[in-house]
Enzyme design. Sequence first.
Site, PDB file in Angstrom:
ATOM      1  N   ARG A 158      40.022  45.273  45.325  1.00  0.00           N
ATOM      2  CA  ARG A 158      39.717  46.134  43.802  1.00  0.00           C
ATOM      3  C   ARG A 158      40.676  47.242  44.519  1.00  0.00           C
ATOM      4  O   ARG A 158      41.063  47.772  45.822  1.00  0.00           O
ATOM      5  CB  ARG A 158      37.993  46.673  44.318  1.00  0.00           C
ATOM      6  CG  ARG A 158      37.067  46.007  44.102  1.00  0.00           C
ATOM      7  CD  ARG A 158      35.273  46.056  44.080  1.00  0.00           C
ATOM      8  NE  ARG A 158      35.194  44.811  44.032  1.00  0.00           N
ATOM      9  CZ  ARG A 158      33.992  44.216  45.031  1.00  0.00           C
ATOM     10  NH1 ARG A 158      34.268  45.277  46.563  1.00  0.00           N
ATOM     11  NH2 ARG A 158      33.309  43.752  44.639  1.00  0.00           N
ATOM     12  N   LYS A 182      31.872  47.353  48.342  1.00  0.00           N
ATOM     13  CA  LYS A 182      30.969  48.203  47.590  1.00  0.00           C
ATOM     14  C   LYS A 182      29.857  48.333  48.743  1.00  0.00           C
ATOM     15  O   LYS A 182      29.945  46.682  49.496  1.00  0.00           O
ATOM     16  CB  LYS A 182      30.524  47.267  46.622  1.00  0.00           C
ATOM     17  CG  LYS A 182      31.507  47.756  44.976  1.00  0.00           C
ATOM     18  CD  LYS A 182      31.152  46.435  43.799  1.00  0.00           C
ATOM     19  CE  LYS A 182      32.095  46.532  42.577  1.00  0.00           C
ATOM     20  NZ  LYS A 182      31.130  46.177  41.321  1.00  0.00           N
ATOM     21  N   HIS A 254      43.801  44.899  38.749  1.00  0.00           N
ATOM     22  CA  HIS A 254      41.927  43.970  38.754  1.00  0.00           C
ATOM     23  C   HIS A 254      42.819  42.723  38.286  1.00  0.00           C
ATOM     24  O   HIS A 254      42.459  41.570  38.488  1.00  0.00           O
ATOM     25  CB  HIS A 254      41.148  44.435  37.592  1.00  0.00           C
ATOM     26  CG  HIS A 254      39.326  44.161  38.492  1.00  0.00           C
ATOM     27  ND1 HIS A 254      39.523  45.204  39.406  1.00  0.00           N
ATOM     28  CD2 HIS A 254      38.621  43.086  38.038  1.00  0.00           C
ATOM     29  CE1 HIS A 254      38.054  45.271  40.326  1.00  0.00           C
ATOM     30  NE2 HIS A 254      37.391  43.607  39.540  1.00  0.00           N
ATOM     31  N   ARG A 257      43.211  41.182  40.935  1.00  0.00           N
ATOM     32  CA  ARG A 257      42.308  40.379  42.099  1.00  0.00           C
ATOM     33  C   ARG A 257      41.838  39.277  41.538  1.00  0.00           C
ATOM     34  O   ARG A 257      41.844  37.606  41.775  1.00  0.00           O
ATOM     35  CB  ARG A 257      41.222  41.424  41.759  1.00  0.00           C
ATOM     36  CG  ARG A 257      40.130  41.125  42.890  1.00  0.00           C
ATOM     37  CD  ARG A 257      39.212  42.405  42.868  1.00  0.00           C
ATOM     38  NE  ARG A 257      38.245  42.494  42.941  1.00  0.00           N
ATOM     39  CZ  ARG A 257      36.963  41.489  44.265  1.00  0.00           C
ATOM     40  NH1 ARG A 257      38.038  41.998  45.090  1.00  0.00           N
ATOM     41  NH2 ARG A 257      35.569  41.133  44.264  1.00  0.00           N
ATOM     42  N   HIS A 280      31.692  38.900  46.854  1.00  0.00           N
ATOM     43  CA  HIS A 280      30.928  39.158  46.219  1.00  0.00           C
ATOM     44  C   HIS A 280      29.491  38.998  47.200  1.00  0.00           C
ATOM     45  O   HIS A 280      29.535  37.794  48.142  1.00  0.00           O
ATOM     46  CB  HIS A 280      31.307  38.006  45.246  1.00  0.00           C
ATOM     47  CG  HIS A 280      32.698  38.212  44.377  1.00  0.00           C
ATOM     48  ND1 HIS A 280      32.527  37.243  43.600  1.00  0.00           N
ATOM     49  CD2 HIS A 280      32.721  39.365  43.821  1.00  0.00           C
ATOM     50  CE1 HIS A 280      33.602  37.808  42.591  1.00  0.00           C
ATOM     51  NE2 HIS A 280      33.523  38.858  42.799  1.00  0.00           N
ATOM     52  N   TYR A 289      34.955  32.306  37.851  1.00  0.00           N
ATOM     53  CA  TYR A 289      36.307  32.162  38.288  1.00  0.00           C
ATOM     54  C   TYR A 289      36.629  31.073  37.733  1.00  0.00           C
ATOM     55  O   TYR A 289      37.943  29.959  37.868  1.00  0.00           O
ATOM     56  CB  TYR A 289      36.933  32.270  39.841  1.00  0.00           C
ATOM     57  CG  TYR A 289      36.754  33.615  39.529  1.00  0.00           C
ATOM     58  CD1 TYR A 289      37.939  34.558  39.283  1.00  0.00           C
ATOM     59  CD2 TYR A 289      36.001  34.450  39.821  1.00  0.00           C
ATOM     60  CE1 TYR A 289      38.146  35.817  39.338  1.00  0.00           C
ATOM     61  CE2 TYR A 289      35.992  35.956  40.599  1.00  0.00           C
ATOM     62  CZ  TYR A 289      37.375  36.637  39.680  1.00  0.00           C
ATOM     63  OH  TYR A 289      36.808  38.434  39.762  1.00  0.00           O
TER      64      TYR A 289
END
Length: 309
Positions: A158, A182, A254, A257, A280, A289
């Site tokens: 990110r 995150k 992004h 990514r 994730h 994806y």
Amino acid sequence: MAMVTPLERSMRGWLDHLRVERGASPHTLRAYERDLRRYAEHLAGRGIDTADRVTEGDITDFLATLREGDADHQPLAASSAARTMVAVRGFHRFLTLEGDARIDAAAAVSPPKPPRRLPKAIPLDQVERLLAAASVGDTPASLRDRALLELLYGIGARVSEAVSLDVDDLDFESATVRVLGKGGKERVLPLGRYAAEALTAYLTRARPALATKGTGTPAIFLNQRGGRLSRQSAWNIIQAAAARADLPGHLSPHTLRHSFATHLLDGGADVRVVQELLGHASVTTTQIYTMVTVQQLREVFATSHPRAT
């Protein structure tokens, strides 16, 4: 002068509650008022002027009208209809909590789900054009921009993760980079040859010159004043490179990514490996994806197979 119906007074009461008790913004209040006005028109057409006469069927029919349109309104997209239903559901929930309605007539009416948007990925040849366009001349900024874009595509980071990296997060001996994602979750990612070479060139030939203008930040990517590069600056860098490469559409950090993930899956990578690389929490997020690659298969099939259409 037109009479105000009990239903309209109830709606005004909810809007006042949002303004006074909940501190809703003027923009939000205007949007809700507009949505409720259309709802009130729908109910008035059925002879309903009090909230206690509204049934679940009335609300379901209103939702169908939103999606299909009528003589006075164009059909709404799922996202717009869902926003309108937020107002309707909030209004009926308020009536129930206040004791003005025995049951919440809207509780079982689910708003429409917007179609799942596929991540935007670009083909490998466009990625290469973008990366090449980041290197204009041999200036410190040019070397930095190339290293940044190579890293974004090379590890699927990110943009916030990339600009937060410090020099100590790189380990060229093991060809890895430590990323803080995150929720403070750390992951160690493999560093490919192209990204490693671009970072080495930047760190040895460009970063020292940029660092002399600052106060000694450990950040890898520095701005022209020697401070840590911002997310907005990284955004501007990729847009400038995209413009120089004459790439179509709107590209963002992004995009790289998304392209990283899509190209891995196209190459046969397991979705759970891609999940770990992207950081994730759930594989469900990563599986979107796979929808991209399936869509690409459909497009190739439709244009290539003699009996596809």
